[in-house]
Write a protein that holds these residues in place. Structure first.
Motif, PDB file in Angstrom:
ATOM      1  N   THR A  33       0.042 -28.101 -48.932  1.00  0.00           N
ATOM      2  CA  THR A  33       0.950 -27.110 -48.381  1.00  0.00           C
ATOM      3  C   THR A  33       1.821 -27.708 -47.275  1.00  0.00           C
ATOM      4  OG1 THR A  33      -0.587 -25.325 -48.910  1.00  0.00           O
ATOM      5  CG2 THR A  33       1.077 -24.871 -47.230  1.00  0.00           C
ATOM      6  N   ARG A  35       4.805 -26.472 -44.278  1.00  0.00           N
ATOM      7  CA  ARG A  35       5.142 -25.270 -43.507  1.00  0.00           C
ATOM      8  C   ARG A  35       6.262 -25.546 -42.508  1.00  0.00           C
ATOM      9  NH1 ARG A  35      -0.061 -26.674 -43.295  1.00  0.00           N
ATOM     10  NH2 ARG A  35      -1.582 -25.418 -44.445  1.00  0.00           N
ATOM     11  N   ALA A  49       7.513 -20.054 -42.567  1.00  0.00           N
ATOM     12  CA  ALA A  49       7.421 -20.065 -44.023  1.00  0.00           C
ATOM     13  C   ALA A  49       6.497 -21.189 -44.446  1.00  0.00           C
ATOM     14  CB  ALA A  49       8.798 -20.245 -44.657  1.00  0.00           C
ATOM     15  N   SER A  50       5.917 -21.033 -45.645  1.00  0.00           N
ATOM     16  CA  SER A  50       5.067 -22.071 -46.200  1.00  0.00           C
ATOM     17  C   SER A  50       5.317 -22.193 -47.691  1.00  0.00           C
ATOM     18  CB  SER A  50       3.593 -21.767 -45.930  1.00  0.00           C
ATOM     19  OG  SER A  50       3.197 -20.581 -46.595  1.00  0.00           O
ATOM     20  N   SER A  56       4.545 -22.193 -54.566  1.00  0.00           N
ATOM     21  CA  SER A  56       4.347 -20.795 -54.164  1.00  0.00           C
ATOM     22  C   SER A  56       4.740 -20.673 -52.703  1.00  0.00           C
ATOM     23  CB  SER A  56       2.887 -20.392 -54.338  1.00  0.00           C
ATOM     24  OG  SER A  56       2.529 -20.398 -55.697  1.00  0.00           O
ATOM     25  N   THR A  57       5.445 -19.600 -52.369  1.00  0.00           N
ATOM     26  CA  THR A  57       6.004 -19.476 -51.018  1.00  0.00           C
ATOM     27  C   THR A  57       5.537 -18.214 -50.313  1.00  0.00           C
ATOM     28  OG1 THR A  57       7.962 -18.349 -51.884  1.00  0.00           O
ATOM     29  CG2 THR A  57       8.085 -20.748 -51.673  1.00  0.00           C
ATOM     30  N   ASN A  58       5.552 -18.283 -48.988  1.00  0.00           N
ATOM     31  CA  ASN A  58       5.293 -17.132 -48.136  1.00  0.00           C
ATOM     32  C   ASN A  58       6.235 -17.190 -46.950  1.00  0.00           C
ATOM     33  OD1 ASN A  58       2.981 -15.292 -48.907  1.00  0.00           O
ATOM     34  ND2 ASN A  58       2.038 -17.289 -49.199  1.00  0.00           N
ATOM     35  N   TYR A  59       6.616 -16.007 -46.463  1.00  0.00           N
ATOM     36  CA  TYR A  59       7.565 -15.932 -45.354  1.00  0.00           C
ATOM     37  C   TYR A  59       7.082 -14.943 -44.297  1.00  0.00           C
ATOM     38  CZ  TYR A  59      10.821 -18.118 -48.619  1.00  0.00           C
ATOM     39  OH  TYR A  59      11.420 -18.981 -49.508  1.00  0.00           O
ATOM     40  N   ASP A  61       7.761 -11.861 -41.917  1.00  0.00           N
ATOM     41  CA  ASP A  61       8.578 -10.676 -42.171  1.00  0.00           C
ATOM     42  C   ASP A  61       9.955 -10.791 -41.527  1.00  0.00           C
ATOM     43  OD1 ASP A  61       5.824  -8.256 -41.988  1.00  0.00           O
ATOM     44  OD2 ASP A  61       6.576  -9.493 -43.638  1.00  0.00           O
ATOM     45  N   LYS A  64      12.266 -12.848 -44.008  1.00  0.00           N
ATOM     46  CA  LYS A  64      12.323 -12.530 -45.440  1.00  0.00           C
ATOM     47  C   LYS A  64      13.713 -12.064 -45.833  1.00  0.00           C
ATOM     48  CE  LYS A  64       7.525 -11.327 -46.468  1.00  0.00           C
ATOM     49  NZ  LYS A  64       6.553 -10.225 -46.737  1.00  0.00           N
TER      50      LYS A  64
END
Length: 121
Positions: A33, A35, A49-50, A56-59, A61, A64
């Motif tokens: 991962t 980040r 964010a990662s 696969s991503t995540n942010y 809030d 976003k």
């Protein structure tokens, strides 16, 4: 030895865009991962964010719909496209990654030195 080097920061007007890059170099076998973090004066460092090795991503809030994280595994490089920037996005942005080094059995969590992003008119 492993290094993470960020680039692409600078001064931009509200509503503008910047693209940050993070290049990893050294005795790298693979990178898990990756980040982006940021830290504004007087604030704690926060995860922006990662992105996993499978993309696969995540942010957070707060970003976003405005920021997009991506990576090029062949180049060991991660990017952060930042659009519709706001003054509250002003911070030092840091790259972070979980790295398997050649010949090592311990996962390394590495940090870059940071790049300043200032959003101001």
């Amino acid at each position: 030895q492993v290094q993470l080097v960020e680039s692409g920061g600078g001064l931009v007007q509200p509503g503008g865009s910047l693209r940050l890059s993070c290049a990893a170099s050294g005795s790298i076998f693979s990178i898990n991962t990756m980040r982006w973090y940021r830290q504004a004066p007087g604030n704690q460092r926060e995860l922006v964010a990662s992105i996993t090795s499978g993309s696969s991503t995540n942010y957070a809030d707060s970003v976003k719909g405005r920021f997009t994280i991506s990576r090029d595994n062949a180049k060991n490089t991660m990017y952060l496209q930042m659009n519709s920037l706001k003054p509250e996005d002003t911070a030092v942005y840091y790259c972070n990654a979980d790295i398997w080094r050649i010949g090592q059995s311990v996962l390394l969590n590495a940090w870059g030195q940071g790049t300043q992003v200032t959003v101001s008119s």
